[in-house]
Design a protein around this motif. Sequence first.
Motif, PDB file in Angstrom:
ATOM      1  N   PHE A  11       6.520  13.465  -1.186  1.00 58.92           N
ATOM      2  CA  PHE A  11       6.653  12.596  -0.007  1.00 58.92           C
ATOM      3  C   PHE A  11       5.949  11.268  -0.308  1.00 58.92           C
ATOM      4  N   ILE A  12       6.695  10.203  -0.158  1.00 57.82           N
ATOM      5  CA  ILE A  12       6.142   8.876  -0.440  1.00 57.82           C
ATOM      6  C   ILE A  12       6.075   8.094   0.870  1.00 57.82           C
ATOM      7  N   ASN A  13       4.930   7.554   1.157  1.00 57.56           N
ATOM      8  CA  ASN A  13       4.800   6.718   2.358  1.00 57.56           C
ATOM      9  C   ASN A  13       4.433   5.304   1.924  1.00 57.56           C
ATOM     10  N   VAL A  14       5.219   4.344   2.373  1.00 51.85           N
ATOM     11  CA  VAL A  14       4.848   2.944   2.136  1.00 51.85           C
ATOM     12  C   VAL A  14       4.096   2.495   3.387  1.00 51.85           C
ATOM     13  N   LEU A  15       2.787   2.317   3.235  1.00 48.86           N
ATOM     14  CA  LEU A  15       1.940   2.074   4.410  1.00 48.86           C
ATOM     15  C   LEU A  15       1.879   0.597   4.783  1.00 48.86           C
ATOM     16  N   ALA A  16       2.050  -0.279   3.811  1.00 50.59           N
ATOM     17  CA  ALA A  16       2.018  -1.710   4.121  1.00 50.59           C
ATOM     18  C   ALA A  16       2.852  -2.468   3.098  1.00 50.59           C
ATOM     19  N   ALA A  17       3.410  -3.571   3.534  1.00 58.20           N
ATOM     20  CA  ALA A  17       4.195  -4.434   2.639  1.00 58.20           C
ATOM     21  C   ALA A  17       3.959  -5.870   3.079  1.00 58.20           C
ATOM     22  N   LYS A  35       9.483   7.070   2.861  1.00 60.17           N
ATOM     23  CA  LYS A  35       9.522   6.545   4.226  1.00 60.17           C
ATOM     24  C   LYS A  35       8.620   5.325   4.327  1.00 60.17           C
ATOM     25  N   PHE A  36       9.141   4.255   4.913  1.00 60.23           N
ATOM     26  CA  PHE A  36       8.313   3.091   5.209  1.00 60.23           C
ATOM     27  C   PHE A  36       7.723   3.303   6.601  1.00 60.23           C
ATOM     28  N   LEU A  37       6.494   2.885   6.820  1.00 58.08           N
ATOM     29  CA  LEU A  37       5.954   2.959   8.171  1.00 58.08           C
ATOM     30  C   LEU A  37       6.809   2.090   9.087  1.00 58.08           C
ATOM     31  N   ILE A  96       0.876  -1.178   0.000  1.00 63.54           N
ATOM     32  CA  ILE A  96       0.000   0.000   0.000  1.00 63.54           C
ATOM     33  C   ILE A  96       0.914   1.229   0.000  1.00 63.54           C
ATOM     34  N   ILE A  97       0.745   2.062  -1.014  1.00 65.73           N
ATOM     35  CA  ILE A  97       1.652   3.202  -1.208  1.00 65.73           C
ATOM     36  C   ILE A  97       0.809   4.474  -1.293  1.00 65.73           C
TER      37      ILE A  97
END
Lengths: 252, 269
Positions: A133-139, A86-88, A60-61
Motif C-alpha cells: 500500500f502506497i500513500n502519497v501524503l504530500a505533493a 492512493k494520493f491523500l 512525502i511518500i
Amino acid sequence: MSDRRRITAPGNTYFPRVGAENKTSTRPRDSNNTPASFYLTSNIVLNANGSSYLEVDKFIIQAQVFGPRPIKGSYMDRGCVSVECKFLSLIRQNGSDSKSMSGLEHRIASFVETCLVLSILLDKYPKSTIDVFINVLAADDDGIDESKIQRLTAWIVNCTSVAIVDSGIEVKDIVTCGQTLVGDEGTLKVDLQGRGLQALVAIMPMRNDEIVGLWMDGSSKGTTDYSLAMASSIEMAKTVRSNINSYLLQDQ
Amino acid sequence: MYRPDLRSPHQFRLLEAKTGFLPGSNGSARIRMTDGGECIVSVKSKVVQRAQESNLIEVDVDISGLRDDSNLVTNIKYNLTTLLLQSFPFKCLHLTSRYSYKLYIDCIVISHASYPVTLVSLTTYLALKTTRLPLLVSETNDQDIEELPTFSDDWDDSKLLAHMSDIQFRPPILITIGVVGSNILLDPSTEEEQVLDNAIIAGFADDAVTTPIINMNLAYNSNNTQFKGLDNKAITESIALCNKYCGALFKALDDLIDQDEDDIDGSIF
C-alpha cells in the motif's frame, strides 16, 4: 468578564501554526546531473511487515508491505503481488473523483507492481500474497499532473523497495528507479519535473542493470533522445541505490 | 525464429474491419480478429469554446466483463488518452478562432483473447479516419465580432475529419511488442503472450515511435514464471523494428478504408 457561552481553553494554551509558512529551505542542487537530496526512514508502521517513509522536495511518500500472507482458495505454487497507490484527498489531480483510484494512481500502482514482480523471489512464497500500500501524503501545492507523475513514481519505487527490504521478503535485488527530463532544447535534467520527454527507468543494479520498469512519456524528438534519457535515468538509479545501500548498512 | 502461426517478426495478425456503420455517431469502426477479439469504436463530436476546455479529446474504454476501475481498463484508457493528447493533429478540430470540435471517443471491447491495446488503438484509428463532421457555413474569423458557428443542414456536404486541414491526417496508434530472449515480435498472439520475457507498448505517429513507451506483463496471471527484465539492446531494437515496419500499417489501414467505402451495403455482418 469572560463569555460563559463559549468553551474557552485553559490559560496555558498556544495557537498551532496551521498554514504558517515553512521557513526551512532546501539546499539547492549542485547541477542538473544529480538527484535531489532525500530523507528516508523505515519500520515506522508497527502492524505492517515492512514500511518506509520518504521525503524529497515537496513529495512525502509512505509505503507499507503486508505479507507474505496466506490466501484462501486453490493452491498456487508462487506468491502474488498486489499494489495499491492512493494520493491523500487534499492532493489535487486531474480527473479524480477521490472515491476510486484515479487513472494516475492506477498507472503508478501498475508500474510499481511490474517492477516488484520481477525482483521478489515469488517461488519462495507459495499460496501467499504480498500486499503493498502506497500513500502519497504530500505533493506540490498545485497538485499532481502528467508533468510530475514520472518523478513522483521514481521516488515511490525507491520508497517501496526499502519497505520490501524492511519486511524481510526475499528479493533478487533491490529495485531502484531514476527519472530524466529531456527539455525542448535537448538538455538532460536528472530528477526534475516539467514539460518535455520524461524517461523513467527502474533497474536491478546488481543484476547487470536489468531493466524491470520502463515508462517514457511527453514530447520527444527522436530515438537518440530515448537512449540518452534512458542512460541518464539508469545513472540516477545507481546513485540512489548507493544512497539506499548506505542507509541500510547504517540502519543495521 | 518461427512463430506458432508462421508470421514474420514484424507481421501483424489478420483482421477484418468495417467502418461508418453507426448512424448516430460521426465516425465508427469495428475490428474483428481471428482469435475472436472484437472492438467497436464510436466518435461523437460537440462544438465547444476552446478557452473553456482543457482537452479537445475525451476517451472512454469499456471492456466486457471487467469493471471500469480495473487495472487493465484504466491503463488502456490512460495510455490511449496520453497518446492522443500528445500526438493528435488538433488543428483539424479548429472551427473558428474561438470555437472547436471536441471529440468523444467511446471504445467497447466486446471480446478479447490477447492484450487488447493494439486492437482498441487500430479501431480508434479507423473510426477517426472515417469521422465526418458537418460543413461550417459561418465565418471562420470571429476574433472581432463574436458569432456562434452555424453549419450546413445537408449531411451530404459534411467533410471528413481527415480533410479539415491541409496537413496529412494520421491519428497515432499503439503497438504491442513482445521480447523473448533476443527475439522481438510485433503484435504477439495470445499463445505468444504467455511465454514472453517482457512486452513493450509503444506509440507510433509521423512514421516514428513516440511516447508513451512502457513495459508490462501481458500474460493472464501476474505471477508469470517467464517474466524477466529487459536490457537496453532489446528496447533499442524494438524501437528500430517499429520505425522500420509500422509505417506500412497506416497504408494497409488506409487501403482497408478505401475498400470498405466501395462496399457500402449498410450491413456490418
